[in-house]
Write a protein that holds these residues in place. Structure first.
Motif, PDB file in Angstrom:
ATOM      1  N   LEU A   1     -33.758   0.904  17.276  1.00 35.66           N
ATOM      2  CA  LEU A   1     -32.421   1.425  16.995  1.00 35.66           C
ATOM      3  C   LEU A   1     -31.946   2.382  18.090  1.00 35.66           C
ATOM      4  O   LEU A   1     -30.746   2.547  18.307  1.00 35.66           O
ATOM      5  CB  LEU A   1     -32.493   2.186  15.661  1.00 35.66           C
ATOM      6  CG  LEU A   1     -31.225   2.527  14.917  1.00 35.66           C
ATOM      7  CD1 LEU A   1     -30.452   1.272  14.548  1.00 35.66           C
ATOM      8  CD2 LEU A   1     -31.567   3.308  13.641  1.00 35.66           C
ATOM      9  N   SER A   2     -32.888   3.035  18.768  1.00 33.76           N
ATOM     10  CA  SER A   2     -32.526   4.062  19.749  1.00 33.76           C
ATOM     11  C   SER A   2     -32.289   3.430  21.125  1.00 33.76           C
ATOM     12  O   SER A   2     -33.176   2.821  21.714  1.00 33.76           O
ATOM     13  CB  SER A   2     -33.661   5.102  19.834  1.00 33.76           C
ATOM     14  OG  SER A   2     -33.677   5.712  21.098  1.00 33.76           O
TER      15      SER A   2
ATOM     16  N   THR B   1     -31.259   9.435  12.969  1.00 29.50           N
ATOM     17  CA  THR B   1     -32.583   8.973  13.413  1.00 29.50           C
ATOM     18  C   THR B   1     -32.530   8.502  14.861  1.00 29.50           C
ATOM     19  O   THR B   1     -33.380   8.872  15.668  1.00 29.50           O
ATOM     20  CB  THR B   1     -33.081   7.849  12.481  1.00 29.50           C
ATOM     21  OG1 THR B   1     -33.198   8.381  11.175  1.00 29.50           O
ATOM     22  CG2 THR B   1     -34.420   7.307  12.924  1.00 29.50           C
TER      23      THR B   1
ATOM     24  N   LEU C   1     -44.865  -0.346  13.513  1.00 28.27           N
ATOM     25  CA  LEU C   1     -45.748   0.817  13.563  1.00 28.27           C
ATOM     26  C   LEU C   1     -44.978   2.116  13.352  1.00 28.27           C
ATOM     27  O   LEU C   1     -44.038   2.418  14.100  1.00 28.27           O
ATOM     28  CB  LEU C   1     -46.474   0.875  14.910  1.00 28.27           C
ATOM     29  CG  LEU C   1     -47.250  -0.386  15.334  1.00 28.27           C
ATOM     30  CD1 LEU C   1     -48.004  -0.139  16.633  1.00 28.27           C
ATOM     31  CD2 LEU C   1     -48.203  -0.840  14.243  1.00 28.27           C
ATOM     32  N   ILE C   2     -45.386   2.872  12.347  1.00 27.55           N
ATOM     33  CA  ILE C   2     -44.810   4.169  11.949  1.00 27.55           C
ATOM     34  C   ILE C   2     -43.289   4.236  12.151  1.00 27.55           C
ATOM     35  O   ILE C   2     -42.758   5.140  12.777  1.00 27.55           O
ATOM     36  CB  ILE C   2     -45.537   5.370  12.631  1.00 27.55           C
ATOM     37  CG1 ILE C   2     -45.736   5.144  14.126  1.00 27.55           C
ATOM     38  CG2 ILE C   2     -46.851   5.650  11.945  1.00 27.55           C
ATOM     39  CD1 ILE C   2     -46.253   6.388  14.869  1.00 27.55           C
TER      40      ILE C   2
ATOM     41  N   TYR D   1     -36.154   3.863   7.474  1.00 27.10           N
ATOM     42  CA  TYR D   1     -35.119   2.908   7.079  1.00 27.10           C
ATOM     43  C   TYR D   1     -34.522   3.277   5.722  1.00 27.10           C
ATOM     44  O   TYR D   1     -35.243   3.336   4.720  1.00 27.10           O
ATOM     45  CB  TYR D   1     -35.690   1.480   6.996  1.00 27.10           C
ATOM     46  CG  TYR D   1     -36.477   1.031   8.216  1.00 27.10           C
ATOM     47  CD1 TYR D   1     -36.334   1.664   9.458  1.00 27.10           C
ATOM     48  CD2 TYR D   1     -37.369  -0.032   8.133  1.00 27.10           C
ATOM     49  CE1 TYR D   1     -37.062   1.252  10.563  1.00 27.10           C
ATOM     50  CE2 TYR D   1     -38.097  -0.458   9.244  1.00 27.10           C
ATOM     51  CZ  TYR D   1     -37.943   0.202  10.445  1.00 27.10           C
ATOM     52  OH  TYR D   1     -38.661  -0.205  11.541  1.00 27.10           O
TER      53      TYR D   1
HETATM   54  C1  LIG Z   1     -42.380   7.105  15.336  1.00 30.39           C
HETATM   55  S1  LIG Z   1     -41.483   6.028  16.409  1.00 30.39           S
HETATM   56  C2  LIG Z   1     -42.671   4.719  16.659  1.00 30.39           C
HETATM   57  C3  LIG Z   1     -42.414   3.919  17.914  1.00 30.39           C
HETATM   58  C4  LIG Z   1     -43.407   2.783  18.178  1.00 30.39           C
HETATM   59  N1  LIG Z   1     -43.535   1.890  17.044  1.00 30.39           N
HETATM   60  C5  LIG Z   1     -44.749   3.331  18.558  1.00 30.39           C
HETATM   61  O1  LIG Z   1     -45.638   3.350  17.685  1.00 30.39           O
HETATM   62  O2  LIG Z   1     -44.920   3.758  19.717  1.00 30.39           O
HETATM   63  C6  LIG Z   1     -40.329   5.271  15.255  1.00 30.39           C
HETATM   64  C7  LIG Z   1     -39.367   4.323  15.926  1.00 30.39           C
HETATM   65  O3  LIG Z   1     -38.615   3.632  14.922  1.00 30.39           O
HETATM   66  C8  LIG Z   1     -37.294   3.481  15.416  1.00 30.39           C
HETATM   67  N2  LIG Z   1     -36.369   3.230  14.303  1.00 30.39           N
HETATM   68  C9  LIG Z   1     -35.971   4.075  13.330  1.00 30.39           C
HETATM   69  N3  LIG Z   1     -35.104   3.470  12.501  1.00 30.39           N
HETATM   70  C10 LIG Z   1     -34.957   2.205  12.946  1.00 30.39           C
HETATM   71  C11 LIG Z   1     -34.212   1.071  12.497  1.00 30.39           C
HETATM   72  N4  LIG Z   1     -33.418   1.142  11.417  1.00 30.39           N
HETATM   73  N5  LIG Z   1     -34.300  -0.073  13.201  1.00 30.39           N
HETATM   74  C12 LIG Z   1     -35.097  -0.165  14.305  1.00 30.39           C
HETATM   75  N6  LIG Z   1     -35.822   0.871  14.766  1.00 30.39           N
HETATM   76  C13 LIG Z   1     -35.770   2.037  14.095  1.00 30.39           C
HETATM   77  C14 LIG Z   1     -37.021   4.803  16.114  1.00 30.39           C
HETATM   78  O4  LIG Z   1     -35.912   4.734  16.990  1.00 30.39           O
HETATM   79  C15 LIG Z   1     -38.346   5.037  16.820  1.00 30.39           C
HETATM   80  O5  LIG Z   1     -38.376   4.486  18.112  1.00 30.39           O
END
Ligand SMILES: C[S@@+](CC[C@H](N)C(=O)[O-])C[C@H]1O[C@@H](n2cnc3c(N)ncnc32)[C@H](O)[C@@H]1O
Length: 234
Positions: A103-104, A41, A142-143, A148
């Motif tokens: 996470l990224s 991810t 958000l999304i 997770y």
């Molecule tokens: C679809 S993007 C949404 C980004 C932001 N919330 C927005 O709406 O602009 C999903 C985000 O969740 C993050 N993400 C995924 N798994 C995660 C985790 N375990 N912990 C923190 N962030 C995570 C990804 O890296 C990504 O930046």
């Protein structure tokens, strides 16, 4: 019922396929399936970071909905899964103190470059937040929840970092959407471009939140091209 069964089977297949997996990007081996899923991810979103600022336009309905669900009591906000910090910056522009977590590494690097010093950004996992207990008036997610591997841990973390009476605003794609059904069918391809994901229904999210101790939970639809819902929980 049938959707649940299909999702469960796909999840089991993913687990089997990726045990002791080799990363196509960095060629490293991942002993734990959960670590591997998170690695997939985060590398997918490292790539997305280059164009994620376009979400400012494409996902406007999602950001607007989240802003409308917070009020003047929510002066400190934690944005979990903040991406390039689009929502975090909008919240900071309203005078709130904001911390964004993702996470990224590439998403966080871009968030730091584009949001100035008004927001603090941390590279961290939603399932284990490096944040003190009871320290935020609101958490925004958000999304991101669908990525997770253990969403119940993440939701428990959201609850932990909120002060008593604090508010969670969570927006998620609905697993019953046609788009999600299509994405599940092209599972290998979507995993490469969007990481591992397990979308949920609003009822499933509600049940996760109840188990984490949230008592006042309200759900409403978000007008977006993918079936999407917003949850407010306290
Ligand atoms: C679809 S993007 C949404 C980004 C932001 N919330 C927005 O709406 O602009 C999903 C985000 O969740 C993050 N993400 C995924 N798994 C995660 C985790 N375990 N912990 C923190 N962030 C995570 C990804 O890296 C990504 O930046």
């Amino acid at each position: 019922m049938l959707g649940g069964l299909i999702a469960q089977t796909q999840r089991r297949r993913t687990v089997l396929r990726y045990q002791q997996a080799l990363c196509p990007s960095c060629r490293s081996r991942w002993p734990s399936n959960t670590d591997w899923q998170k690695h997939l991810t985060s590398t997918a979103y490292d790539r997305w970071s280059r164009v994620w600022s376009l979400a400012r336009y494409t996902n406007r309905a999602i950001y607007r909905t989240a802003l409308a669900l917070l009020d003047e009591r929510h002066r400190t906000v934690l944005d979990v899964g903040c991406g390039t910090g689009l929502m975090s910056s909008m919240l900071a522009a309203q005078g709130r103190r904001v911390v964004g977590v993702d996470l990224s590494a590439a998403m966080i690097a871009r968030a730091k470059r584009h949001s100035g010093s008004s927001v603090t950004f941390l590279e961290a996992d939603a399932e284990s937040l490096p944040i003190a207990t009871g320290s935020f008036d609101a958490v925004v997610n958000l999304i991101s929840l669908h990525h997770y591997p253990d969403p119940s841990r993440a939701v428990a973390e959201f609850r932990r970092v909120l002060r008593p009476g604090g508010r969670l605003v969570l927006i998620a794609f609905d697993r019953n959407s046609h788009y999600i059904a299509l994405a599940q069918r092209t599972n290998r391809w979507t995993k490469r471009i969007a990481g591992v994901s397990w979308q949920k229904t609003s009822a499933e999210v509600q049940s996760l939140l109840k188990s984490a101790g949230f008592t006042r939970i309200a759900i409403r639809p978000v007008r977006y091209w993918i079936k999407t819902f917003a949850v407010v929980a306290e």
